[in-house]
Motif scaffolding. Structure first.
Motif, mmCIF file in Angstrom:
data_model
loop_
_atom_site.group_PDB
_atom_site.id
_atom_site.type_symbol
_atom_site.label_atom_id
_atom_site.label_comp_id
_atom_site.label_asym_id
_atom_site.label_seq_id
_atom_site.Cartn_x
_atom_site.Cartn_y
_atom_site.Cartn_z
ATOM 1 N N GLN A 1 0.827 -1.358 -0.227
ATOM 2 C CA GLN A 1 0.224 -0.081 0.698
ATOM 3 C C GLN A 1 0.583 1.192 -0.057
ATOM 4 O OE1 GLN A 1 -1.667 -1.170 3.565
ATOM 5 N NE2 GLN A 1 -0.974 0.337 4.942
ATOM 6 N N ALA A 2 0.333 2.160 -0.497
ATOM 7 C CA ALA A 2 1.024 3.496 -0.145
ATOM 8 C C ALA A 2 1.750 4.319 0.868
ATOM 9 C CB ALA A 2 -0.086 5.117 -0.801
ATOM 10 N N SER A 3 1.142 4.092 2.299
ATOM 11 C CA SER A 3 1.490 4.586 3.161
ATOM 12 C C SER A 3 1.176 4.040 4.669
ATOM 13 C CB SER A 3 0.559 6.320 3.177
ATOM 14 O OG SER A 3 -0.731 5.427 3.650
ATOM 15 N N GLY A 4 1.397 3.566 6.082
ATOM 16 C CA GLY A 4 1.364 3.728 6.526
ATOM 17 C C GLY A 4 -0.259 3.719 6.856
ATOM 18 N N VAL A 5 -1.003 4.262 6.773
ATOM 19 C CA VAL A 5 -2.189 4.470 6.952
ATOM 20 C C VAL A 5 -2.890 4.061 5.763
ATOM 21 C CG1 VAL A 5 -4.323 6.701 7.787
ATOM 22 C CG2 VAL A 5 -1.757 6.714 8.377
ATOM 23 N N PHE A 6 -4.105 3.448 5.764
ATOM 24 C CA PHE A 6 -4.802 2.670 4.927
ATOM 25 C C PHE A 6 -6.908 2.962 5.527
ATOM 26 C CE2 PHE A 6 -7.281 -0.388 2.455
ATOM 27 C CZ PHE A 6 -6.565 -0.189 0.749
ATOM 28 N N PRO A 7 -7.238 3.305 4.469
ATOM 29 C CA PRO A 7 -7.214 4.238 3.188
ATOM 30 C C PRO A 7 -6.331 5.544 3.474
ATOM 31 C CG PRO A 7 -9.523 4.794 3.322
ATOM 32 C CD PRO A 7 -8.885 3.552 4.654
ATOM 33 N N LYS B 1 -4.729 9.275 3.442
ATOM 34 C CA LYS B 1 -5.533 10.256 3.296
ATOM 35 C C LYS B 1 -5.047 11.169 2.072
ATOM 36 C CE LYS B 1 -6.632 10.493 8.342
ATOM 37 N NZ LYS B 1 -7.190 9.465 8.351
ATOM 38 N N ASP B 2 -4.650 10.841 0.490
ATOM 39 C CA ASP B 2 -4.347 11.822 -0.327
ATOM 40 C C ASP B 2 -4.832 10.803 -1.024
ATOM 41 O OD1 ASP B 2 -2.232 9.716 -1.130
ATOM 42 O OD2 ASP B 2 -0.759 10.496 -0.349
ATOM 43 N N ALA B 3 -4.466 11.632 -2.474
ATOM 44 C CA ALA B 3 -5.015 11.210 -3.626
ATOM 45 C C ALA B 3 -4.881 9.383 -4.388
ATOM 46 C CB ALA B 3 -4.536 11.873 -4.589
ATOM 47 N N ASN B 4 -3.907 8.892 -3.433
ATOM 48 C CA ASN B 4 -3.345 7.469 -3.780
ATOM 49 C C ASN B 4 -4.354 6.687 -3.267
ATOM 50 O OD1 ASN B 4 -0.911 8.044 -4.942
ATOM 51 N ND2 ASN B 4 -0.612 8.054 -2.972
ATOM 52 N N GLY B 5 -5.509 7.049 -1.904
ATOM 53 C CA GLY B 5 -6.669 6.730 -1.145
ATOM 54 C C GLY B 5 -7.042 4.903 -0.769
ATOM 55 N N TYR B 6 -7.310 4.303 -1.631
ATOM 56 C CA TYR B 6 -7.197 2.701 -1.594
ATOM 57 C C TYR B 6 -6.235 2.103 -2.724
ATOM 58 C CZ TYR B 6 -11.053 3.100 1.605
ATOM 59 O OH TYR B 6 -12.019 3.371 2.740
ATOM 60 N N VAL B 7 -5.213 2.731 -3.336
ATOM 61 C CA VAL B 7 -4.524 1.897 -4.118
ATOM 62 C C VAL B 7 -3.421 0.662 -3.782
ATOM 63 C CG1 VAL B 7 -2.858 3.608 -3.843
ATOM 64 C CG2 VAL B 7 -2.726 2.201 -5.592
ATOM 65 N N SER B 8 -4.073 0.354 -3.534
ATOM 66 C CA SER B 8 -3.148 -1.424 -2.755
ATOM 67 C C SER B 8 -3.110 -2.652 -3.776
ATOM 68 C CB SER B 8 -3.710 -2.097 -1.458
ATOM 69 O OG SER B 8 -5.066 -2.344 -2.002
ATOM 70 N N LEU B 9 -2.331 -3.192 -3.660
ATOM 71 C CA LEU B 9 -2.453 -4.816 -4.526
ATOM 72 C C LEU B 9 -2.031 -5.855 -3.632
ATOM 73 C CD1 LEU B 9 0.120 -3.813 -7.585
ATOM 74 C CD2 LEU B 9 -2.089 -4.295 -7.676
ATOM 75 N N GLY B 10 -2.994 -7.356 -2.968
ATOM 76 C CA GLY B 10 -2.420 -8.257 -2.299
ATOM 77 C C GLY B 10 -2.089 -9.397 -3.836
ATOM 78 N N ALA C 1 -2.677 0.729 -9.867
ATOM 79 C CA ALA C 1 -1.934 -0.373 -9.375
ATOM 80 C C ALA C 1 -1.386 -0.245 -10.574
ATOM 81 C CB ALA C 1 -3.183 -0.962 -8.595
ATOM 82 N N VAL C 2 -0.450 -1.094 -9.627
ATOM 83 C CA VAL C 2 0.863 -2.026 -11.268
ATOM 84 C C VAL C 2 1.513 -2.923 -10.555
ATOM 85 C CG1 VAL C 2 2.507 -1.240 -12.736
ATOM 86 C CG2 VAL C 2 1.141 0.298 -12.495
#
Length: 882
Positions: A716-722, A724-733, A747-748
């Motif tokens: 994920q983009a940061s330690g906080v999920f989702p 708080k910036d434009a990245n939102g829920y971007v993640s890969l599992g 997501a790539v």
């Protein structure tokens, strides 16, 4: 019903296929009761639905000179000749035509059977096509409904046994007295009590699913106090791990899973709140909730705790965490089955299409319960996502042959015929679920306590008293020592305390016996029906994995919460009871170690010994890493660098015992031997990277930024999920992910080619949410798109996609949001095969290769101490309880 000539000809072909499902040449041995039950519940309904109309005595039709309503008629076959010649289903014409492999012969002609039905027929053929039906059975045989249920032992209320007058004073319990008396009659001796090390290991495994600590072993073995055993039992019963252990046993009964299965098509697969049922179950056993209350909460939590103030509304997951079928009748059938087999040990689901062939269960009983289920509905927006509520209470018709369009008489909502009292009132309180629960939990019900006692006995002793834990019907023989089951059951029904029952059993001399006995006893009682010795037992999957975590110092004792993915290459420290259970894609690891199928109620675990088990323990990265961690702890704990001291520490930590002198000598020789170098191989995980892509209008990646954070099984983009910036829920599992709020936060999942050659990619993708406008899925090779497509509320395979690639170039799997970035969760599983210019083949799998940050130390070869530890961790002594 009018059928066109082409359709009738095609139907004849299909019925000829059905007619050739012969039992005699295939089933060389007498079919087992489970196999016959499988035919009755799964295969007979298929024949009725697709064959009987034109090929049965009752219909008066025998097109193609074919009848299929008896085993003898099927053996005779029809004009088409045999299509089954053995148990290899793939080689039969039957499977070819029902799979539509032959364009000119596809049966049934109008609609292909579901994948599930095809799988059932395949499984039936592979088990030898058992078929208990007799010719003209309706006219020539009596019905089990004519038999008084009171003539069968299981339908008579259990009573407390009377102590045998000349019982041995050393007997701890009536259980011991009756076992000793039966052994004396058979002229065999009971085994002696097991050694202290064995008892503490056995108790910890049975009551907590974990190995004992060195302190527990030393405290128990070193104590001379007569109450040491009792104190150990009480401490283990009070442990939170007791709830986790027995909760997992009950999850088998309840066919627990976190997803609905594959039958739901493109809809959301995750069962919302499934973990809440799991956590409720663990809490119920840990706090010793009376079993009668557990039953009421699981069937009628909307009445016992309607606002979920005590959390008991989540118990209704017992009904609602099962598979969700496209055919709603199949979903109701699943719920009827888990109630009747799980709580009553009765195979009521076999009466869906006809009166039960063996037990006093008329079809009207099945439809009485169907009326209860149809009068209930799920309410996902209530205090619990697992709850059901009463809705439009009504009775339903008996469906002749199980066909919805073929109505018979009404079946009022009421309790089962064989257990119903004379003039007992029908269910009239809403749907009737609470009344059903009350009748099941009634202490006078002869089956409820027996069934549960038999399940718990099997978990503690290693073998049930009644060999078919979920079938106490007419064909079921009583236990070899029926007084034991009856006394335990009558006692249990007087208090409904699971912990009290468990305590009573583990305090008996029978439980404390050694598993070693003489050859004469082994010959006289080979199946140990007379309880002459303890049963040697292997650890189940969960206990084996948890034990590996514990002895390596890696076990996280946190309880509850969302399910976790445990099959990645790096060890996840949570106990196995909290593992994600995916019905559709149950990992091969679970199947390899005989995990209970989550597709249906499981009466008991069946243990196998296959090479894949040893190969996993030898080669899996998780096992190697845990061995490395354990060896490091042993190195720190050993008082010196002395090899013998390290060996003793390793044995105490892994096997909870001291090594023998010959073992020390052997292991010392092993530790000083040189380590053979391994051939260097590339870690397939290292070829993958995960990140955020800023994409062009054609969805090609113009900028890639790797994720920095791995948490809860996802990048994920940061330690906080989702975020708080434009990245939102971007993640890969492991199997999918979620893009961010714009194309700039796509997501790539990126794979680097290890060689130049021809690339071939296949897989599965989709967007299962019921809301949102979906995602754009794009696959790029060195920036060039070879696939792009919108995925909205779907579930589909893709490929094969073929492209040329050069060594070091990237293959990108890009998921971009649509105009609306909400509800964009997607799944995407890809398998890559790269045939290099030199002919070498490289393979990759986005699911199997997925991992968090790669520990470079974990790729190093184990040193000799770590290898020794791994040998102990994969030994039979570690895998078996005693």
């Amino acid at each position: 019903m009018n059928i066109s000539l082409p359709s009738r000809i095609a139907a004849v072909g299909f019925l000829i296929v059905c007619a050739t499902l012969s039992v005699s040449p295939i089933h060389a041995v007498q079919p087992s009761k489970d196999e016959l039950d499988f035919f009755e519940s799964k295969i007979r309904p298929l024949l009725i639905d697709h064959c009987y109309e034109c090929h049965s005595t009752e219909s008066g039709e025998s097109e193609g000179d074919l009848l299929v309503d008896s085993a003898a008629a099927i053996r005779r076959g029809g004009a088409g000749g045999p299509l089954i010649g053995g148990r290899d289903a793939d080689k039969t014409m039957l499977m070819r035509v029902i799979r539509y492999d032959d364009r000119n012969l596809q049966m049934p002609p109008d609609n292909k059977l579901s994948d599930e039905s095809i799988g059932l027929i395949q499984r039936w053929i592979e088990m030898g096509a058992p078929d208990p039906r007799q010719e003209n059975s309706v006219e020539t045989t009596s019905s089990p409904l004519d038999r008084d249920p009171a003539t069968h032992w299981a339908f008579v209320a259990p009573e407390r046994a009377v102590m045998i007058p000349d019982a041995n004073q050393g007997d701890h319990d009536l259980v011991d007295a009756f076992a000793a008396a039966r052994a004396t009659e058979a002229q065999v001796d009971l085994a002696a009590e097991a050694p202290g090390e064995t008892l503490v290991r056995r108790l910890c495994f049975d009551l907590t699913g974990l190995p004992p600590t060195k302190q527990q072993v030393d405290s128990f073995v070193g104590s001379d106090a007569p109450e040491a055993y009792t104190r150990l039992v009480d401490r283990l019963l009070a442990s939170p791990a007791f709830g986790e252990r027995f909760g997992r046993h009950w999850m088998d009964v309840a066919r627990y899973a976190d997803t609905v299965g594959y039958a739901l098509g493109g809809k959301e697969r995750r069962i919302k709140g499934s973990d809440r049922f799991r956590d409720w179950t663990i809490h119920a056993f840990a706090t010793d909730m009376p079993y009668s209350e557990m039953i009421r909460h699981q069937l009628a939590g909307d009445r016992t705790d309607p606002e979920n103030k005590s959390g008991n509304l989540d118990a209704m997951g017992f009904l609602t965490i099962g598979r969700r079928f496209l055919n709603r009748y199949d979903t109701w059938d699943d719920r009827i089955d888990v109630i009747t087999r799980g709580l009553q040990g009765m195979t009521v689901a076999c009466a869906r299409c006809h009166d039960h062939k063996f037990d006093p269960i008329p079809a009207s009983d099945y439809y009485s319960l169907l009326g209860v289920m149809q009068s209930s509905s799920e309410k996902a927006d209530g205090p619990s996502p697992l709850m059901m509520v009463d809705k439009d209470p009504h009775d339903t018709h008996v469906l002749l042959r199980g066909q919805p369009g073929n109505r018979g008489p009404m079946a009022p909502r009421q309790f089962l015929t064989s257990l119903r009292k004379p003039d007992e009132p029908k269910f009239d309180d809403g749907s009737g679920r609470l009344q059903l629960a009350d009748r099941i939990a009634d202490p006078t019900n002869p089956l409820t306590a027996r069934v549960m006692v038999n399940r718990i006995w099997a978990q503690l002793i290693g073998k049930p008293l009644v060999d078919s834990p979920s079938d106490f019907g007419f064909r079921t023989e009583p236990p070899a020592i029926p007084e034991i089951l009856d006394d335990l059951s009558a006692d249990f029904a007087s208090h409904w305390s699971v912990k009290r029952l468990v305590r009573r059993i583990v305090m008996t001399r029978i439980y404390r016996q050694s598993s070693t006995s003489s050859d004469a006893v082994q010959r006289s009682d080979p199946e140990n029906r007379l309880l002459t010795r303890a049963n040697t037992r292997r650890r189940d999957f969960e206990s084996m994995r948890d034990a590996l975590l514990m002895v390596s110092g890696s076990l996280d004792r946190q309880m509850g919460g969302e399910p976790v993915e445990i099959t990645m290459s790096t060890p996840v420290p949570r106990r196995s009871v909290y593992a994600m259970i995916d019905r559709q894609n149950l990992p091969s690891l679970f199947r390899t170690f005989d995990f209970a199928s989550p597709d249906a109620h499981s009466p008991m675990r069946y243990f196998t010994t296959v090479p894949q088990q040893a190969l996993y323990l030898l080669n899996d990265r998780q096992t190697s890493e845990l061995a490395r961690r354990a060896s490091m702890a042993i190195g720190r704990e050993a008082k010196s660098s002395d090899l013998d001291d390290r060996i003793r520490t390793a044995y105490r930590q892994i096997l909870q015992r001291a090594p023998e002198s010959n073992e020390i000598a052997l292991m010392r020789e092993f530790l000083v031997s040189p380590v053979s170098p391994l051939l260097a191989t590339a870690d397939p995980r290292s070829r993958w990277s995960y990140g955020i892509g800023d994409v062009n209008d054609d969805f090609s990646v113009k900028k890639f930024v790797a994720f920095k954070v791995f948490a809860k099984g996802r990048w994920q983009a940061s330690g906080v999920f989702p975020s708080k910036d434009a990245n939102g829920y971007v993640s890969l599992g492991k199997e999918g992910g979620h893009p961010g709020n714009s194309k700039g936060q796509s997501a790539v999942r990126r794979w680097r080619a290890p060689a130049s050659g021809t690339l071939r990619v296949i897989g599965q993708m989709g967007h299962r949410g019921e809301k949102g406008d979906g995602i754009q899925a794009t696959m790029l090779v060195h920036g060039r798109s070879i696939f792009t497509e919108k995925q909205v509320r779907n579930n589909r395979p893709f490929g094969p996609l073929v492209a040329q690639v050069q060594e070091g170039q990237f293959v990108d799997f890009v998921a971009s949001p649509g105009k609306d970035s909400s509800y964009d969760s997607f799944f995407w599983r890809s398998r890559i095969k790269l045939t290099g210019s030199d002919g070498r083949v490289y393979e990759a799998d986005s699911v199997k290769d997925f991992s968090g940050p790669i520990d470079t130390d974990s790729n190093k070869q184990l040193d000799r101490l770590a290898q020794l530890v791994q040998v102990l961790m994969i030994s039979n002594e570690f895998a078996f309880v005693d």
